[in-house]
Design a protein around this motif. Structure first.
Motif, PDB file in Angstrom:
ATOM      1  N   GLU A   1     -11.829   8.206   6.733  1.00  0.00           N
ATOM      2  CA  GLU A   1     -11.702   8.761   5.372  1.00  0.00           C
ATOM      3  C   GLU A   1     -10.367   9.496   5.223  1.00  0.00           C
ATOM      4  O   GLU A   1      -9.646   9.313   4.242  1.00  0.00           O
ATOM      5  N   ARG A   2     -10.045  10.321   6.207  1.00  0.00           N
ATOM      6  CA  ARG A   2      -8.809  11.118   6.132  1.00  0.00           C
ATOM      7  C   ARG A   2      -7.559  10.237   6.151  1.00  0.00           C
ATOM      8  O   ARG A   2      -6.539  10.547   5.528  1.00  0.00           O
ATOM      9  N   LEU A   3      -7.631   9.154   6.929  1.00  0.00           N
ATOM     10  CA  LEU A   3      -6.463   8.274   7.050  1.00  0.00           C
ATOM     11  C   LEU A   3      -6.430   7.222   5.948  1.00  0.00           C
ATOM     12  O   LEU A   3      -5.413   6.548   5.760  1.00  0.00           O
ATOM     13  N   GLY A   4      -7.565   7.041   5.261  1.00  0.00           N
ATOM     14  CA  GLY A   4      -7.659   5.977   4.271  1.00  0.00           C
ATOM     15  C   GLY A   4      -7.750   4.611   4.940  1.00  0.00           C
ATOM     16  O   GLY A   4      -7.297   3.603   4.388  1.00  0.00           O
ATOM     17  N   TRP A   5      -8.334   4.587   6.139  1.00  0.00           N
ATOM     18  CA  TRP A   5      -8.464   3.340   6.889  1.00  0.00           C
ATOM     19  C   TRP A   5      -9.891   2.791   6.757  1.00  0.00           C
ATOM     20  O   TRP A   5     -10.829   3.522   6.462  1.00  0.00           O
ATOM     21  N   THR A   6     -10.055   1.504   7.026  1.00  0.00           N
ATOM     22  CA  THR A   6     -11.371   0.863   6.999  1.00  0.00           C
ATOM     23  C   THR A   6     -12.229   1.427   8.133  1.00  0.00           C
ATOM     24  O   THR A   6     -11.730   1.673   9.232  1.00  0.00           O
ATOM     25  N   PHE A   7     -13.528   1.597   7.865  1.00  0.00           N
ATOM     26  CA  PHE A   7     -14.444   2.134   8.877  1.00  0.00           C
ATOM     27  C   PHE A   7     -15.583   1.161   9.139  1.00  0.00           C
ATOM     28  O   PHE A   7     -16.082   0.504   8.228  1.00  0.00           O
ATOM     29  N   ALA A   8     -15.999   1.078  10.401  1.00  0.00           N
ATOM     30  CA  ALA A   8     -17.247   0.377  10.731  1.00  0.00           C
ATOM     31  C   ALA A   8     -17.942   1.132  11.858  1.00  0.00           C
ATOM     32  O   ALA A   8     -17.303   1.848  12.637  1.00  0.00           O
TER      33      ALA A   8
ATOM     34  N   GLN B   1      -2.346  13.478  17.740  1.00  0.00           N
ATOM     35  CA  GLN B   1      -1.917  12.639  18.867  1.00  0.00           C
ATOM     36  C   GLN B   1      -1.533  11.225  18.450  1.00  0.00           C
ATOM     37  O   GLN B   1      -1.086  10.432  19.255  1.00  0.00           O
ATOM     38  N   LEU B   2      -1.734  10.934  17.181  1.00  0.00           N
ATOM     39  CA  LEU B   2      -1.412   9.585  16.697  1.00  0.00           C
ATOM     40  C   LEU B   2       0.007   9.472  16.182  1.00  0.00           C
ATOM     41  O   LEU B   2       0.447   8.396  15.793  1.00  0.00           O
ATOM     42  N   ASP B   3       0.693  10.617  16.091  1.00  0.00           N
ATOM     43  CA  ASP B   3       2.040  10.621  15.533  1.00  0.00           C
ATOM     44  C   ASP B   3       2.056  10.112  14.105  1.00  0.00           C
ATOM     45  O   ASP B   3       2.996   9.431  13.680  1.00  0.00           O
ATOM     46  N   ILE B   4       0.981  10.432  13.384  1.00  0.00           N
ATOM     47  CA  ILE B   4       0.945  10.068  11.965  1.00  0.00           C
ATOM     48  C   ILE B   4       1.420  11.281  11.173  1.00  0.00           C
ATOM     49  O   ILE B   4       0.949  12.390  11.423  1.00  0.00           O
ATOM     50  N   PRO B   5       2.368  11.114  10.255  1.00  0.00           N
ATOM     51  CA  PRO B   5       2.866  12.260   9.509  1.00  0.00           C
ATOM     52  C   PRO B   5       1.724  12.993   8.814  1.00  0.00           C
ATOM     53  O   PRO B   5       0.806  12.354   8.288  1.00  0.00           O
ATOM     54  N   ALA B   6       1.814  14.349   8.831  1.00  0.00           N
ATOM     55  CA  ALA B   6       0.733  15.164   8.257  1.00  0.00           C
ATOM     56  C   ALA B   6       0.443  14.758   6.812  1.00  0.00           C
ATOM     57  O   ALA B   6      -0.702  14.773   6.372  1.00  0.00           O
ATOM     58  N   ASP B   7       1.484  14.330   6.085  1.00  0.00           N
ATOM     59  CA  ASP B   7       1.295  13.947   4.679  1.00  0.00           C
ATOM     60  C   ASP B   7       0.367  12.756   4.520  1.00  0.00           C
ATOM     61  O   ASP B   7      -0.197  12.533   3.448  1.00  0.00           O
ATOM     62  N   ASP B   8       0.261  11.942   5.592  1.00  0.00           N
ATOM     63  CA  ASP B   8      -0.572  10.748   5.502  1.00  0.00           C
ATOM     64  C   ASP B   8      -2.039  11.040   5.832  1.00  0.00           C
ATOM     65  O   ASP B   8      -2.888  10.160   5.753  1.00  0.00           O
ATOM     66  N   VAL B   9      -2.318  12.271   6.268  1.00  0.00           N
ATOM     67  CA  VAL B   9      -3.687  12.637   6.606  1.00  0.00           C
ATOM     68  C   VAL B   9      -4.203  13.558   5.515  1.00  0.00           C
ATOM     69  O   VAL B   9      -3.741  14.674   5.362  1.00  0.00           O
ATOM     70  N   CYS B  10      -5.157  13.061   4.724  1.00  0.00           N
ATOM     71  CA  CYS B  10      -5.660  13.849   3.593  1.00  0.00           C
ATOM     72  C   CYS B  10      -6.592  14.933   4.095  1.00  0.00           C
ATOM     73  O   CYS B  10      -7.430  14.691   4.950  1.00  0.00           O
ATOM     74  N   GLY B  11      -6.461  16.150   3.542  1.00  0.00           N
ATOM     75  CA  GLY B  11      -7.300  17.264   3.976  1.00  0.00           C
ATOM     76  C   GLY B  11      -8.655  17.253   3.312  1.00  0.00           C
ATOM     77  O   GLY B  11      -8.963  16.437   2.525  1.00  0.00           O
TER      78      GLY B  11
END
Ligand SMILES: Nc1ncnc2c1ncn2[C@@H]1O[C@H](COP(=O)(O)OP(=O)(O)O)[C@@H](O)[C@H]1O
Ligand SMILES: O=C(O)[C@H](O)[C@@H](O)[C@H](O)[C@H](O)COP(=O)(O)O
Length: 180
Positions: free
Chosen positions: A31-38, A170-180
């Motif tokens: 949800e936070r990353l906007g990625w598909t979940f299963a 630890q994923l090196d994903i910019p903080a802006d890409d992770v929704c709070g």
């Protein structure tokens, strides 16, 4: 100039014993990353669910086709160029080979916790097929991922929010890409 930031992994496999928080953390992370979940739970046959519900652990033979179905799902996401997160116990190294071998863009997230804390969470969990009595067999089967598997290992003591933040860091994903 090349971008120094490592490319984000495409599929995260959130692994650990029953009750370690895979479904909770993987869903929130997606949800936070906007990625598909299963959820790997949804890939079991009715027979396997009945077996676990009855207090009998799955063996390698029962798990193999389940792992292959999950692998097919992972391959589908990769083929579509889709970022995704899946919760899957992936307890043994051989199981992880089925899930991951030959796929460069899959990363393990290992939820590590004590038997005591996991047992108390499983006992408090309602409406789930997996009985707390199977926890011993889960820990017996668990082969924690080795350094060669390059897992992101996180403790489960903190809140799901804190765990997700620790993984994202630890994923090196910019903080802006992770929704709070
Ligand atoms: N970090 C956490 N802190 C407190 N409770 C948690 C945490 N993660 C999960 N839980 C709770 O523990 C139980 C087991 O979590 P769940 O996600 O179902 O684990 P798994 O998918 O590994 O079996 C659930 O009731 C869930 O709400
Ligand atoms: O291989 C297994 O023994 C099962 O697949 C198990 O490891 C898995 O985790 C179940 O799906 C239980 O569900 P929860 O993990 O959600 O308790």
């Amino acid at each position: 100039m090349t971008d120094p930031r490592p490319a984000a992994p495409t599929v995260l496999v959130v692994m650990g014993v029953s009750g370690s928080g895979k479904s909770t953390v993987a869903a929130l992370l997606a949800e936070r990353l906007g990625w598909t979940f299963a959820d790997g739970d949804d890939f079991h046959t009715a027979d396997s669910i009945a077996r676990m519900r009855g207090g009998h652990p799955l063996d390698d033979a029962a798990r193999q086709p389940w792992l292959e179905r999950i692998r097919t799902w992972i391959d589908g996401r990769l083929a579509a160029g889709e970022n995704a997160v899946i919760a899957c116990s992936a307890l043994k190294r051989a199981y992880r080979r089925t899930l991951i071998d030959g796929t460069a863009r899959v990363r393990l997230v290992f939820l590590e916790g004590s038997r005591d804390i996991i047992q108390s969470r499983v006992r408090a969990r309602h409406g789930h097929f997996m009985p707390a009595t199977l926890l011993d067999s889960q820990f017996a089967a668990l082969e924690p991922p080795g350094p060669d598997e390059a897992p992101i290992t996180v403790g489960i003591e903190e809140s799901p929010d804190a765990i997700v933040a620790a993984v994202a860091a630890q994923l090196d994903i910019p903080a802006d890409d992770v929704c709070g």
